[in-house]
Design a protein around this motif. Structure first.
Motif, PDB file in Angstrom:
ATOM      1  N   ASN A 168     -17.371   0.650   9.370  1.00  0.00           N
ATOM      2  CA  ASN A 168     -17.378   0.944   9.915  1.00  0.00           C
ATOM      3  C   ASN A 168     -17.946   3.053   8.405  1.00  0.00           C
ATOM      4  OD1 ASN A 168     -16.790   0.056  12.489  1.00  0.00           O
ATOM      5  ND2 ASN A 168     -14.515   0.963  11.846  1.00  0.00           N
ATOM      6  N   VAL A 169     -18.616   3.203   9.416  1.00  0.00           N
ATOM      7  CA  VAL A 169     -19.152   4.674   8.369  1.00  0.00           C
ATOM      8  C   VAL A 169     -19.011   5.798   8.805  1.00  0.00           C
ATOM      9  CG1 VAL A 169     -21.293   5.791   7.118  1.00  0.00           C
ATOM     10  CG2 VAL A 169     -21.160   3.464   7.471  1.00  0.00           C
ATOM     11  N   THR A 170     -17.794   7.192   8.952  1.00  0.00           N
ATOM     12  CA  THR A 170     -18.164   8.006   9.033  1.00  0.00           C
ATOM     13  C   THR A 170     -19.260   9.419   9.571  1.00  0.00           C
ATOM     14  OG1 THR A 170     -17.474   9.671   6.766  1.00  0.00           O
ATOM     15  CG2 THR A 170     -15.152   9.412   7.276  1.00  0.00           C
ATOM     16  N   SER A 171     -18.856  10.044  10.830  1.00  0.00           N
ATOM     17  CA  SER A 171     -19.910  10.604  11.385  1.00  0.00           C
ATOM     18  C   SER A 171     -19.677  12.239  10.879  1.00  0.00           C
ATOM     19  CB  SER A 171     -20.315  10.717  12.633  1.00  0.00           C
ATOM     20  OG  SER A 171     -19.225  10.599  13.372  1.00  0.00           O
ATOM     21  N   SER A 172     -18.370  12.504  10.188  1.00  0.00           N
ATOM     22  CA  SER A 172     -18.050  13.784   9.981  1.00  0.00           C
ATOM     23  C   SER A 172     -18.711  13.938   8.374  1.00  0.00           C
ATOM     24  CB  SER A 172     -16.555  13.700  10.042  1.00  0.00           C
ATOM     25  OG  SER A 172     -16.324  12.871   9.312  1.00  0.00           O
ATOM     26  N   GLY A 173     -19.244  13.127   7.453  1.00  0.00           N
ATOM     27  CA  GLY A 173     -19.201  13.762   6.088  1.00  0.00           C
ATOM     28  C   GLY A 173     -18.028  13.799   4.948  1.00  0.00           C
ATOM     29  N   LYS A 174     -17.419  13.172   5.974  1.00  0.00           N
ATOM     30  CA  LYS A 174     -16.012  12.630   4.519  1.00  0.00           C
ATOM     31  C   LYS A 174     -14.765  11.774   5.573  1.00  0.00           C
ATOM     32  CE  LYS A 174     -14.949  18.134   5.482  1.00  0.00           C
ATOM     33  NZ  LYS A 174     -14.340  19.294   6.118  1.00  0.00           N
ATOM     34  N   ALA A 175     -14.820  11.012   4.421  1.00  0.00           N
ATOM     35  CA  ALA A 175     -13.865  10.154   4.062  1.00  0.00           C
ATOM     36  C   ALA A 175     -12.360  10.603   4.942  1.00  0.00           C
ATOM     37  CB  ALA A 175     -13.630   9.698   2.687  1.00  0.00           C
ATOM     38  N   GLU A 176     -11.847   9.383   5.479  1.00  0.00           N
ATOM     39  CA  GLU A 176     -10.629   9.247   6.387  1.00  0.00           C
ATOM     40  C   GLU A 176     -10.141   8.617   6.448  1.00  0.00           C
ATOM     41  OE1 GLU A 176     -12.485  10.268  10.710  1.00  0.00           O
ATOM     42  OE2 GLU A 176     -13.975  11.341   9.837  1.00  0.00           O
ATOM     43  N   MET A 177      -8.845   8.832   5.940  1.00  0.00           N
ATOM     44  CA  MET A 177      -7.753   8.347   6.107  1.00  0.00           C
ATOM     45  C   MET A 177      -6.839   7.189   7.189  1.00  0.00           C
ATOM     46  SD  MET A 177      -6.876   6.617   2.937  1.00  0.00           S
ATOM     47  CE  MET A 177      -5.546   6.381   2.901  1.00  0.00           C
ATOM     48  N   ASP A 178      -6.811   6.323   7.710  1.00  0.00           N
ATOM     49  CA  ASP A 178      -5.717   5.529   8.576  1.00  0.00           C
ATOM     50  C   ASP A 178      -4.619   5.577   8.193  1.00  0.00           C
ATOM     51  OD1 ASP A 178      -4.861   4.238  10.770  1.00  0.00           O
ATOM     52  OD2 ASP A 178      -5.943   3.768  11.423  1.00  0.00           O
ATOM     53  N   PRO A 179      -3.783   6.198   8.042  1.00  0.00           N
ATOM     54  CA  PRO A 179      -1.920   5.352   7.299  1.00  0.00           C
ATOM     55  C   PRO A 179      -1.274   4.538   7.761  1.00  0.00           C
ATOM     56  CG  PRO A 179      -2.010   7.657   8.290  1.00  0.00           C
ATOM     57  CD  PRO A 179      -3.541   7.412   8.520  1.00  0.00           C
ATOM     58  N   LEU A 188     -21.496   7.539   4.653  1.00  0.00           N
ATOM     59  CA  LEU A 188     -22.467   6.554   4.648  1.00  0.00           C
ATOM     60  C   LEU A 188     -23.368   6.960   2.735  1.00  0.00           C
ATOM     61  CD1 LEU A 188     -25.515   4.950   4.827  1.00  0.00           C
ATOM     62  CD2 LEU A 188     -26.313   6.810   5.492  1.00  0.00           C
ATOM     63  N   LYS A 189     -22.681   8.178   2.303  1.00  0.00           N
ATOM     64  CA  LYS A 189     -23.421   8.789   0.742  1.00  0.00           C
ATOM     65  C   LYS A 189     -22.275   7.886  -0.064  1.00  0.00           C
ATOM     66  CE  LYS A 189     -23.971  12.273  -2.065  1.00  0.00           C
ATOM     67  NZ  LYS A 189     -24.054  14.793  -2.183  1.00  0.00           N
ATOM     68  N   GLN A 190     -21.466   7.863  -0.001  1.00  0.00           N
ATOM     69  CA  GLN A 190     -20.174   7.337  -0.853  1.00  0.00           C
ATOM     70  C   GLN A 190     -20.412   5.504  -0.746  1.00  0.00           C
ATOM     71  OE1 GLN A 190     -15.619   6.935   0.193  1.00  0.00           O
ATOM     72  NE2 GLN A 190     -15.575   6.812  -1.444  1.00  0.00           N
ATOM     73  N   PHE A 191     -20.666   5.082   0.206  1.00  0.00           N
ATOM     74  CA  PHE A 191     -20.862   3.620   0.269  1.00  0.00           C
ATOM     75  C   PHE A 191     -21.984   3.669  -0.501  1.00  0.00           C
ATOM     76  CE2 PHE A 191     -18.716   2.824   4.457  1.00  0.00           C
ATOM     77  CZ  PHE A 191     -18.529   1.377   3.542  1.00  0.00           C
ATOM     78  N   LEU A 192     -23.441   4.611  -0.292  1.00  0.00           N
ATOM     79  CA  LEU A 192     -24.264   4.180  -1.437  1.00  0.00           C
ATOM     80  C   LEU A 192     -24.433   4.499  -2.740  1.00  0.00           C
ATOM     81  CD1 LEU A 192     -27.439   6.023   1.039  1.00  0.00           C
ATOM     82  CD2 LEU A 192     -26.607   3.451   0.632  1.00  0.00           C
ATOM     83  N   LYS A 193     -23.533   6.033  -3.026  1.00  0.00           N
ATOM     84  CA  LYS A 193     -22.749   5.393  -3.903  1.00  0.00           C
ATOM     85  C   LYS A 193     -22.171   4.051  -4.678  1.00  0.00           C
ATOM     86  CE  LYS A 193     -20.018   8.855  -7.447  1.00  0.00           C
ATOM     87  NZ  LYS A 193     -18.734   7.588  -7.570  1.00  0.00           N
ATOM     88  N   ILE A 194     -21.322   3.784  -3.797  1.00  0.00           N
ATOM     89  CA  ILE A 194     -20.533   2.467  -4.182  1.00  0.00           C
ATOM     90  C   ILE A 194     -21.312   1.131  -4.820  1.00  0.00           C
ATOM     91  CG2 ILE A 194     -18.734   0.497  -3.856  1.00  0.00           C
ATOM     92  CD1 ILE A 194     -17.572   3.461  -2.712  1.00  0.00           C
TER      93      ILE A 194
END
Length: 228
Positions: A168-179, A188-194
């Motif tokens: 899953n990749v967020t469409s909001s441009g922000k990482a989202e937590m599920d508690p 997407l940007k963070q995945f590419l960085k990782i």
């Protein structure tokens, strides 16, 4: 949101809480897919088309060994990987899930190799793999652990081996937590960085089609060792 703020979200992940969550989930198709068992056929179709495109590359991976990471009851092992590979090893931390894999896989269970009941952040590959498949599981790893895990996978790829990430990749441009299950959905940007941090090179990317509205976009990435 800055990169540091995004990383701080993953730092708040609680591995014990995630294990406790999955310990209460039944070993069924609907259970492992969070109530979305009805999307399994479409998901497997998308993965099959993606894998076929990988297997048709000029430098295609071999077909001897694959690794299914966070396998659940063996859905991907059964419907995808055993159709292409002679042996499929499995990583799955939940006891009831890993104990159900052979029965679920059924007629192709002779292709199931080692069953590793271990969390991804603690896994150390024992052999080389032609293909390593990660799907809907990397959101449970903190950024540093994810980079280390992907680096370990990279080191265990055979010649022309490929690492697949489907998440899953967020469409909001922000990482989202599920508690609820202590997971994070990354951008997407963070995945590419990782991937870059793990010295992996992206050679193919594709969005899963025909999923229902109201759920996260799902992307597939084919990654190889970045020798630069």
């Amino acid at each position: 949101m800055t990169t540091k703020e995004i990383e701080n979200k993953s730092k708040s992940l609680n591995y014990d809480k995630a294990l406790e969550y999955w310990a209460e989930i039944p070993a069924t198709l609907d259970g492992v897919l969070g109530g979305f068992g009805h999307i399994s056929d479409e998901d497997i179709l998308g993965s099959t088309l993606f894998l076929r495109s990988i297997m048709s590359l000029e430098k295609a991976p071999g077909t001897k060994t694959a690794l299914d990471c966070g396998a659940g009851i063996g859905r991907i092992t059964k419907h995808l990987l055993t159709n292409y590979f002679d042996r499929v090893d499995v990583i799955e931390p939940d006891e009831k899930f890993i104990n159900s894999i052979l029965d679920y896989v059924g007629e192709n269970k002779h292709k199931v190799g080692s069953l590793y009941q271990v969390s991804l952040q603690d896994f150390n590959p024992e052999r080389k793999y032609d293909l390593i498949w990660n799907q809907w599981v990397l959101g449970y790893l903190k950024d540093n652990d994810l980079v280390n895990f992907l680096s370990n996978c990279r080191e265990s790829l055979s010649e022309n081996g490929i690492l697949i990430v489907k998440e899953n990749v967020t469409s909001s441009g922000k990482a989202e937590m599920d508690p609820t299950d202590s997971s994070v959905t990354r951008t997407l940007k963070q995945f590419l960085k990782i991937f870059k941090s793990a010295k992996l090179k992206r050679i193919k990317q594709c969005k899963q089609l025909n999923f229902p509205n109201g759920i996260y976009p799902v992307y597939m990435f084919a990654l190889i060792c970045d020798k630069n």
